[in-house]
Design an enzyme around this catalytic site. Structure first.
Site, PDB file in Angstrom:
ATOM      1  N   SER A 143       1.255  -1.277  -0.225  1.00 44.48           N
ATOM      2  CA  SER A 143      -0.049  -0.139   0.078  1.00 44.48           C
ATOM      3  C   SER A 143       0.768   1.381   0.023  1.00 44.48           C
ATOM      4  O   SER A 143       1.973   2.134   0.501  1.00 44.48           O
ATOM      5  CB  SER A 143      -0.600  -0.658   1.254  1.00 44.48           C
ATOM      6  OG  SER A 143      -1.726  -0.908   1.273  1.00 44.48           O
ATOM      7  N   LYS A 156      -9.095  -2.878  11.746  1.00 50.43           N
ATOM      8  CA  LYS A 156      -9.409  -1.196  11.566  1.00 50.43           C
ATOM      9  C   LYS A 156     -10.758  -1.076  10.774  1.00 50.43           C
ATOM     10  O   LYS A 156     -11.513  -0.321  10.351  1.00 50.43           O
ATOM     11  CB  LYS A 156      -8.189  -0.446  10.728  1.00 50.43           C
ATOM     12  CG  LYS A 156      -9.049   0.691  10.604  1.00 50.43           C
ATOM     13  CD  LYS A 156      -6.860   1.765  10.826  1.00 50.43           C
ATOM     14  CE  LYS A 156      -7.165   2.754  10.246  1.00 50.43           C
ATOM     15  NZ  LYS A 156      -5.904   4.218  10.298  1.00 50.43           N
ATOM     16  N   ASP A 157     -10.149  -1.809   9.182  1.00 50.81           N
ATOM     17  CA  ASP A 157     -11.099  -2.261   8.658  1.00 50.81           C
ATOM     18  C   ASP A 157     -12.243  -3.480   8.898  1.00 50.81           C
ATOM     19  O   ASP A 157     -13.530  -2.488   8.270  1.00 50.81           O
ATOM     20  CB  ASP A 157     -10.933  -3.571   7.251  1.00 50.81           C
ATOM     21  CG  ASP A 157      -9.685  -2.952   6.876  1.00 50.81           C
ATOM     22  OD1 ASP A 157      -9.370  -1.545   6.331  1.00 50.81           O
ATOM     23  OD2 ASP A 157      -8.809  -3.647   5.538  1.00 50.81           O
TER      24      ASP A 157
END
Lengths: 260, 412
Positions: B225, B249-250
């Site tokens: 990323s 977090k996702d």
């Protein structure tokens, strides 16, 4: 960081754009008097239908509207959701004659409807519907409360709004009637309701206003038969997700505590 | 049965069991561990990096609901509208499936736009991520086509007249236009043949999108990323394992997105359901106001702001095609707009112009909207073709942080 905030704000604006000027659809078509707002039980995010009014509204539809207006997306079985038993629905269906194929000689026959049948269409085709109604085919009512600009308020206003036309009024075509709430203040439908026109089995006095209110509620229910289930399920789903979001937030914060 | 063989090789006997057996033959378990558990991810990704995972999940939801809708759908001009009504009314929970699918289309495009502008803002298209960017743009084009084909299927008034407008736009191409329009529609106006073709196109593209998403994710896992600072991680201190940090977090991002999704599905369906589309298609009656879904409005705004019909078509297709050139138009070695003051201001104006073009499309570029639309179109192209290449020259003496971890500590 500030750029990120601005970007996020603008993205939100973009998301909110379709929410703006939603009332525009109501403003189109011919001019008409301002439609007074009515209080409906099915309004708002937690709205629900008064099912006895929906049942009375079906009586108005069956005894009056269905002479000219189809409702072809509905089946008789769908009426069970108004609080009727399947036996009652079966009896209602059986009072209607629908096309039943052909007999041994090949001639078309009719039969009593069953709950699986769609509402009987009053006319064989749109041309026949228009020919029988001064050239204007009565609209199908399956989604009328959604597609008619102004919605239930305006349907109620039109149904109760017939009055003596002003002196200057001249009908634009044969069969046209003055109605201040119809677009162009004129409608091809003659006044459909009057006091005592419908027989209510629950003893409610059948005034024109009551009939109009009930049939409007019925039309709103037909347009969104799952509104109540949608709202109920929605409240459960949103509460569940809120709870889950709190848990996920706590989990994330705890897991990330050694990073920040 | 394998006893005799196993005794001969004692080292394999230690790792007995189905999972190691499978993994030795098809390394799905170790690949999953490598790509989704141990996978090193920059430690500073912000909430905008959630949208990749969100898009993947929404795509799966669309495929799942879409299959159930497809088996109850009739792709004929005579039967399509009635079959949708039957799904909505008589099929148990059909209204819910359809509402999720229709809302999902809007949510998918919304998330896709955020994902796209995030990539532009943080320079995620730059070396070595060009292929990642290009596959993403291919996905954008495929998703738009899928969404358009899907919108035609209910065969309501907006479906029909939307297909009609699109056909007329294709017709405006000089030379091949009329032939191409006829080829796509299977006739002079939208009808039975076009509906059948759009249905097949919608289904085939939906699964093709899934395939290209696989390539997109594979390309991501080669380069890793990008991140808000736009600098490559310089060691283990700059990265975190994907699990549990980014899975948690996702998950939070997904739940918040699902919350918004649920509010639209259950309480604000009018936002995504156009009332006019509850009227069956009527080729003899043109609606007063033909308007595409909100996610096409910026491109519709471009189409209508340009005086010539073919010119408008070129400009709105060009608005997407120019994005394919962005990795080579941008000469700056700096990725993130955080360190590029001019580019950052330009990005803000670009987003404003894009939203403005949506409103222009909504108002059919009439009156003042026409002027606003033309200015926005000129800015849109000038941004990519002039400002983006030139902005690199204004960036002298900019010092990037040494590493992600160090920058984080200084920033905090």
């Amino acid at each position: 960081m500030r750029g990120g905030v601005i970007l996020r704000f603008v993205a939100l604006l973009g998301l909110a754009a379709p929410l703006c000027d939603m009332s525009r659809a109501a403003a189109q078509a011919g001019p008409h008097d301002r439609v007074p707002h009515q209080a409906w039980s099915f309004e708002g995010p937690l709205g629900r239908f008064d099912l006895s009014a929906v049942q009375r509204g079906y009586a108005v539809y069956a005894q009056v509207c269905s002479a000219c207006h189809g409702m072809k997306s509905m089946t008789y079985g769908d009426l069970a959701a108004t609080g009727l038993t399947m036996e009652q629905v079966g009896r209602i269906a059986a009072t209607q004659q629908v096309p039943g194929g052909v007999d041994a000689q090949g001639d078309p026959v009719t039969r009593a409807a069953t709950p699986a049948d769609h509402f009987r269409d009053p006319f064989a085709n749109p041309a026949a519907a228009a020919a029988a109604n001064n050239g204007v085919a009565p609209p199908d009512q399956s989604r009328l409360a959604l597609v008619y600009p102004g919605g239930p308020d305006r349907i109620y206003a039109v149904l109760t709004g017939y009055r003596e036309p002003p002196a200057a009024y001249r009908p634009s075509h044969a069969g046209a009637v003055y109605n201040p709430y119809a677009s162009g203040r004129e409608i091809a439908m003659p006044p459909p309701l009057r006091d005592g026109q419908v027989v209510y089995t629950d003893g409610t006095p059948a005034t024109t206003a009551q009939e109009a209110r009930d049939v409007t509620t019925f039309l709103a229910w037909v347009a969104q038969p799952h509104l109540e289930a949608r709202h109920r399920l929605g409240a459960q789903v949103v509460l569940y997700l809120l709870f889950l979001a709190v848990l996920a937030f706590l989990l994330k914060r705890r897991l990330w505590s050694d990073v920040h | 049965m394998t006893d005799a063989g196993s005794r001969d090789r004692p080292d394999e006997q230690e790792k007995a069991g189905l999972v190691p057996w499978l993994d030795a033959r098809l390394p799905v378990v170790s690949a999953f561990r490598r790509e989704y558990v141990d996978y090193r991810t920059p430690r500073n990704l912000n909430g905008l990096w959630n949208f990749g995972a969100i898009l993947t999940v929404v795509l799966l939801v669309m495929l799942a609901t879409g299959i159930f809708l497809a088996v109850n759908y009739t792709p004929t001009a005579a039967g399509a509208f009635a079959s949708i009504e039957a799904i909505d009314r008589q099929l148990p929970s059909g209204w819910l499936l359809r509402s999720i699918h229709v809302t999902g289309a809007s949510m998918f495009l919304a998330a896709l736009y955020i994902h796209l502008f995030r990539g532009l803002y943080y320079g995620s298209y730059k070396a070595p991520r060009e292929v990642l960017w290009l596959t993403g743009l291919v996905l954008l084009a495929m998703v738009m086509l899928t969404a358009f084909a899907g919108y035609v299927l209910p065969w309501g008034q907006m479906s029909y007249w939307g297909a009609d407008v699109a056909g007329k736009a294709v017709d405006a191409i000089p030379g091949v236009g009329p032939w191409l329009e006829h080829f796509l529609q299977g006739g002079d106006a939208p009808g039975d043949v076009s509906l059948h073709r759009f249905f097949i196109l919608h289904m085939v593209l939906a699964f093709a999108v899934l395939g290209v998403v696989g390539i997109h994710v594979a390309a991501l896992h080669v380069t890793g990323s990008n991140n808000p600072l736009g600098i490559e991680p310089r060691g283990a201190g700059d990265t975190l394992p994907f699990h549990p940090y980014y899975t948690s977090k996702d998950a939070l991002g997904l739940i918040l997105f699902a919350l918004l999704f649920a509010v639209v599905v259950f309480f604000l369906p009018d936002v995504v359901f156009e009332a006019e589309n509850f009227r069956p298609a009527n080729p003899l009656h043109t609606p007063a106001d033909i308007e595409p879904e909100w996610y096409f409005l910026p491109f519709y705004g471009i189409l209508q702001s340009v005086p010539s019909k073919f010119g408008g078509l070129l400009a709105s297709v060009g608005a997407i095609l120019v994005l394919f050139l962005v990795p080579w138009l941008d000469r700056s070695p700096i990725r993130s707009a955080r360190f590029r003051p001019l580019y950052r201001a330009c990005m803000g104006v670009l987003v404003v112009c894009f939203v403005l073009l949506g409103f222009v499309g909504r108002h059919h570029a009439q009156g003042g909207w026409m002027i606003a639309g033309r200015i926005a179109v000129v800015y849109y192209f000038a941004h990519f073709l002039v400002l983006l290449p030139l902005s690199a020259r204004t960036e002298r003496g900019i010092v990037l942080p040494d590493g992600i971890a160090g920058a984080g500590r200084r920033g905090a």
